[in-house]
Design an enzyme around this catalytic site. Sequence first.
Site, mmCIF file in Angstrom:
data_model
loop_
_atom_site.group_PDB
_atom_site.id
_atom_site.type_symbol
_atom_site.label_atom_id
_atom_site.label_comp_id
_atom_site.label_asym_id
_atom_site.label_seq_id
_atom_site.Cartn_x
_atom_site.Cartn_y
_atom_site.Cartn_z
ATOM 1 C CD GLU A 82 -2.929 -1.074 0.143
ATOM 2 O OE1 GLU A 82 -3.077 -0.010 -0.482
ATOM 3 O OE2 GLU A 82 -3.591 -2.114 -0.098
ATOM 4 C CB CYS A 146 -5.898 -3.154 6.152
ATOM 5 S SG CYS A 146 -6.274 -4.908 6.345
ATOM 6 C CG HIS A 174 -4.488 -5.193 1.493
ATOM 7 N ND1 HIS A 174 -4.679 -3.837 1.547
ATOM 8 C CD2 HIS A 174 -5.314 -5.729 2.438
ATOM 9 C CE1 HIS A 174 -5.583 -3.558 2.495
ATOM 10 N NE2 HIS A 174 -5.973 -4.683 3.050
HETATM 11 N N1 PCA Z 1 -8.116 -7.301 5.947
HETATM 12 C C1 PCA Z 1 -9.004 -6.237 6.368
HETATM 13 C C2 PCA Z 1 -8.913 -6.204 7.862
HETATM 14 C C3 PCA Z 1 -8.261 -7.468 8.263
HETATM 15 C C4 PCA Z 1 -7.700 -8.021 7.023
HETATM 16 O O1 PCA Z 1 -6.964 -9.018 6.950
HETATM 17 C C5 PCA Z 1 -8.754 -4.936 5.640
HETATM 18 O O2 PCA Z 1 -8.333 -4.966 4.470
HETATM 19 O O3 PCA Z 1 -9.010 -3.856 6.203
#
Ligand code: PCA
Length: 210
Positions: A82, A146, A174
């Site tokens: 990100e 996240c 991610h």
């Molecule tokens: N993904 C979520 C919260 C926990 C996770 O593994 C997110 O993308 O916010």
Amino acid sequence: MKTKTLLLTGFVPFLNFTINPTEQIATDLDKQTIGHYNVQSRILPVDFNQSATQLLHHIEDTKPDAIICLGLAAGRAHITPERIAINCKDAGGAPDNNGVIHQDAPIDQAGPAAYFSTLPIRAIVNHLNENHYPAKVSNTAGTYLCNNVMYAALHHIATASTNAQPTTQAGFIHIPASHELATQLTNTNTPSWSQQDLTNAIKLCIETLN
Ligand code: PCA
């Protein structure tokens, strides 16, 4: 060269996802030495009141030189470091694991609008692609947990408390669903990777850290 400490976090399952592959990655890599780093893994709850607090506690506890937080982004086909975390909690009505829903809420009333990742996101993407793992930079971490923990980590470092050095690199990556998770989802178009490939890809990400 002295081995440095990497704080690596995964999340527990949330919403309708019965598995969170980030939990397994963090568990598998815990205490391993990868590149210049010894990995210290921790698992975070999916909880607006607890996740950031626990992360900051783990930062104080492990005094990391770098922090990588991992999260599941089911539906993405790539590993996506990100670029930015924004000062906003609003998951479009999605509750956390405690049923808490936020709309248009700041993460920190007095904090800046956003923080850029301080991880080498371009080098991470290039290293993954060179090793034939699909990867690209993402320009939104969303507005759920996240984004929340990424913002909290970077804000903590920027406002430098005792143990988080301003030089601590930190950010969020991610990952796609694992095959095991994808086979349980009603959306049969969800892209997925093997758990082994997901773990290997995160190892490659860690290798790119100075
Ligand atoms: N993904 C979520 C919260 C926990 C996770 O593994 C997110 O993308 O916010």
